[in-house]
Design an enzyme around this catalytic site. Structure first.
Site, mmCIF file in Angstrom:
data_model
loop_
_atom_site.group_PDB
_atom_site.id
_atom_site.type_symbol
_atom_site.label_atom_id
_atom_site.label_comp_id
_atom_site.label_asym_id
_atom_site.label_seq_id
_atom_site.Cartn_x
_atom_site.Cartn_y
_atom_site.Cartn_z
ATOM 1 N N ARG A 51 6.770 -60.874 33.931
ATOM 2 C CA ARG A 51 7.131 -59.864 32.941
ATOM 3 C C ARG A 51 7.911 -60.555 31.843
ATOM 4 O O ARG A 51 8.211 -61.748 31.937
ATOM 5 C CB ARG A 51 7.868 -58.647 33.540
ATOM 6 C CG ARG A 51 8.662 -58.839 34.778
ATOM 7 C CD ARG A 51 9.850 -59.718 34.600
ATOM 8 N NE ARG A 51 10.661 -59.330 33.458
ATOM 9 C CZ ARG A 51 11.495 -60.110 32.815
ATOM 10 N NH1 ARG A 51 11.647 -61.392 33.199
ATOM 11 N NH2 ARG A 51 12.205 -59.712 31.798
ATOM 12 N N GLY A 52 8.217 -59.800 30.761
ATOM 13 C CA GLY A 52 8.814 -60.424 29.579
ATOM 14 C C GLY A 52 7.690 -60.733 28.612
ATOM 15 O O GLY A 52 6.654 -61.289 29.009
ATOM 16 N N ALA A 53 7.897 -60.370 27.333
ATOM 17 C CA ALA A 53 6.793 -60.388 26.364
ATOM 18 C C ALA A 53 6.089 -61.751 26.230
ATOM 19 O O ALA A 53 4.860 -61.833 26.386
ATOM 20 C CB ALA A 53 7.307 -59.895 25.012
ATOM 21 N N ARG A 94 -0.490 -54.023 30.102
ATOM 22 C CA ARG A 94 0.779 -53.398 29.663
ATOM 23 C C ARG A 94 0.711 -53.214 28.146
ATOM 24 O O ARG A 94 0.253 -54.112 27.436
ATOM 25 C CB ARG A 94 2.003 -54.257 30.043
ATOM 26 C CG ARG A 94 2.341 -54.202 31.529
ATOM 27 C CD ARG A 94 3.674 -54.874 31.829
ATOM 28 N NE ARG A 94 4.813 -53.999 31.592
ATOM 29 C CZ ARG A 94 6.083 -54.413 31.633
ATOM 30 N NH1 ARG A 94 6.360 -55.683 31.871
ATOM 31 N NH2 ARG A 94 7.074 -53.568 31.430
ATOM 32 N N GLN A 198 16.337 -56.141 36.121
ATOM 33 C CA GLN A 198 16.058 -57.496 35.598
ATOM 34 C C GLN A 198 17.348 -58.275 35.378
ATOM 35 O O GLN A 198 17.370 -59.498 35.497
ATOM 36 C CB GLN A 198 15.293 -57.410 34.261
ATOM 37 C CG GLN A 198 13.852 -56.983 34.364
ATOM 38 C CD GLN A 198 13.688 -55.500 34.155
ATOM 39 O OE1 GLN A 198 14.593 -54.718 34.417
ATOM 40 N NE2 GLN A 198 12.534 -55.084 33.694
ATOM 41 N N ASP A 239 10.159 -57.025 22.768
ATOM 42 C CA ASP A 239 8.730 -56.943 23.130
ATOM 43 C C ASP A 239 7.840 -56.796 21.912
ATOM 44 O O ASP A 239 6.666 -57.145 21.947
ATOM 45 C CB ASP A 239 8.495 -55.777 24.079
ATOM 46 C CG ASP A 239 8.877 -56.192 25.479
ATOM 47 O OD1 ASP A 239 10.086 -56.258 25.761
ATOM 48 O OD2 ASP A 239 7.966 -56.515 26.261
ATOM 49 N N ASN A 249 12.599 -53.067 22.695
ATOM 50 C CA ASN A 249 13.045 -53.914 23.807
ATOM 51 C C ASN A 249 13.355 -53.003 24.992
ATOM 52 O O ASN A 249 13.234 -51.769 24.902
ATOM 53 C CB ASN A 249 14.260 -54.761 23.393
ATOM 54 C CG ASN A 249 14.572 -55.847 24.411
ATOM 55 O OD1 ASN A 249 13.672 -56.565 24.852
ATOM 56 N ND2 ASN A 249 15.811 -55.962 24.832
ATOM 57 N N LYS A 250 13.745 -53.617 26.086
ATOM 58 C CA LYS A 250 14.016 -52.885 27.326
ATOM 59 C C LYS A 250 14.854 -51.639 27.096
ATOM 60 O O LYS A 250 15.823 -51.671 26.335
ATOM 61 C CB LYS A 250 14.712 -53.840 28.299
ATOM 62 C CG LYS A 250 15.087 -53.278 29.643
ATOM 63 C CD LYS A 250 13.942 -52.620 30.375
ATOM 64 C CE LYS A 250 12.722 -53.491 30.565
ATOM 65 N NZ LYS A 250 11.510 -52.734 30.979
#
Ligand code: MRU
Length: 348
Positions: A51-53, A94, A198, A239, A249-250
């Site tokens: 995960r993570g862009a 995603r 996370q 992201d 973002n998150k």
């Protein structure tokens, strides 16, 4: 001598297979998962093995390499047509991180130009996406760290924008690694980042690996942390950044930006240019992933919410550009971002 804090690589190509460090079970277990085809790669992205862009984009590029080898072996005359279904499956994994679509588009351009066996050309292209990402992070790390005054003591970060979320080194955590190495900061505060944790699981693990002192907090404690003057900067990744500087973002990042402005704490976004979406005029146009209610209703695999309760679980939010003090990319630093400044940085 400057210490380079950089020991983690979440995406590895070995013996013609893709290996991902399973981020669902870190830090309890350090396990690699072997992936053989695009379908498995898409599932790994959807299930958050990776995960993570930037990491999602790099992984998808290797998914295209695996798919090309299979499709070319199956039908050398029609592989370019057959691989389109694999690229579609990868694109559907995603929705928010634009790095995924950037990487697939980049690989498609390589595919269009290939004459003959695609493997080496596509593998070289995916390797370059990975290496370019690490190089960009190291540059951003230096640029971002220079904005932090020496003696700043501590900064706050959210989610995991570290080596695990990228090819290596990290975006927000790259800035933090670099600032710690320069002795500009001594300490990192990390939001635990409900519901997927996370921060508690991944950012804390990364910082411990690199011996950077880290203190976790529930994100509800961030206002008190700022009120007590414990942090000079909030530093996050992204992201997708719209062409006007709005930042997805998150979930919880927007709340931090509001708090930071109220308390006079600076707000930095570190992201490579592959995260900037010049096709999107503002943040309202960014697709926000909605994830399962179970992630909120449970903690780990244990149900904690009252039976009968529902949950709202957007994975990301959008911070308006007006609340962002600085965006740092590998191409430079954009203070108080606007459409014009973002365009100038992208064209630099
Ligand atoms: O749902 P996740 O864990 O993929 O979300 C990740 C983030 O929000 C990161 O901050 C973002 O992708 C930047 S990673 C360098």
């Amino acid at each position: 001598m400057t210490t380079i804090y950089d020991s983690i690589r979440p995406i590895v190509w070995r013996n013609n297979k893709l290996y991902l460090l399973d981020q669902r079970i870190l830090p309890k277990e350090y396990t690699e998962i072997e992936l053989l085809n695009a379908q498995q790669v898409a599932e790994a992205i959807r299930d958050m093995v990776v995960r993570g862009a930037p990491a999602i984009g790099i992984t998808a590029a290797y998914g295209v390499v695996l798919a090309a080898a299979i499709r070319h072996a199956e039908d050398p005359a029609n592989w370019k047509q057959l691989i389109q279904q694999d690229i579609k499956v990868l694109a559907a994994s995603r929705p928010t991180a634009v790095n995924l679509f950037w990487a697939l588009e980049h690989m498609q351009q390589k595919i269009d130009a290939i004459d003959g066996n695609p493997f080496e050309i596509l593998k070289t292209a995916a390797d370059k996406i990975l290496q370019d990402d690490i190089d960009a992070n190291i540059k951003m790390g230096r640029l971002g760290a220079q904005l932090i005054a020496p003696g700043s003591k501590a900064v706050l970060t959210h989610c995991n924008a570290g080596a695990l979320a990228t090819g290596g080194y990290g975006t927000a955590l790259g800035v933090i690694r670099s600032a710690f190495s320069d002795q500009r900061i001594e300490h990192v505060y990390a939001d635990e980042t409900r519901p997927w944790l996370q921060g508690a699981r991944l950012t804390a693990w990364e910082m411990v690996q690199d011996k950077i002192p880290v203190t976790l907090l529930a994100e509800g404690a961030a206002a008190s942390l700022m009120k007590q003057d414990k942090v000079s900067w909030v530093i996050v990744g992204s992201d997708r950044i719209a062409s006007n500087g709005d930042v997805a973002n998150k979930i919880g990042t927007y709340a931090l930006a509001v708090l930071a402005r109220h308390h006079g704490v600076k707000f930095m976004v570190a992201a490579p240019t592959t995260t900037v979406d010049m096709q999107i005029a503002h943040g309202d146009a960014i697709p926000i992933e909605q994830r399962s209610q179970d992630e909120v209703l449970s903690c780990g695999n244990t149900r904690v919410a009252a039976d009968g309760a529902a949950a709202w679980n957007p994975a990301f939010d959008v911070t308006p550009a007006a609340l962002v003090d600085v965006i740092v990319t590998e191409k430079g630093v954009v203070e108080n971002p606007t459409t014009e400044k973002i365009a100038a940085m992208m064209n630099a």
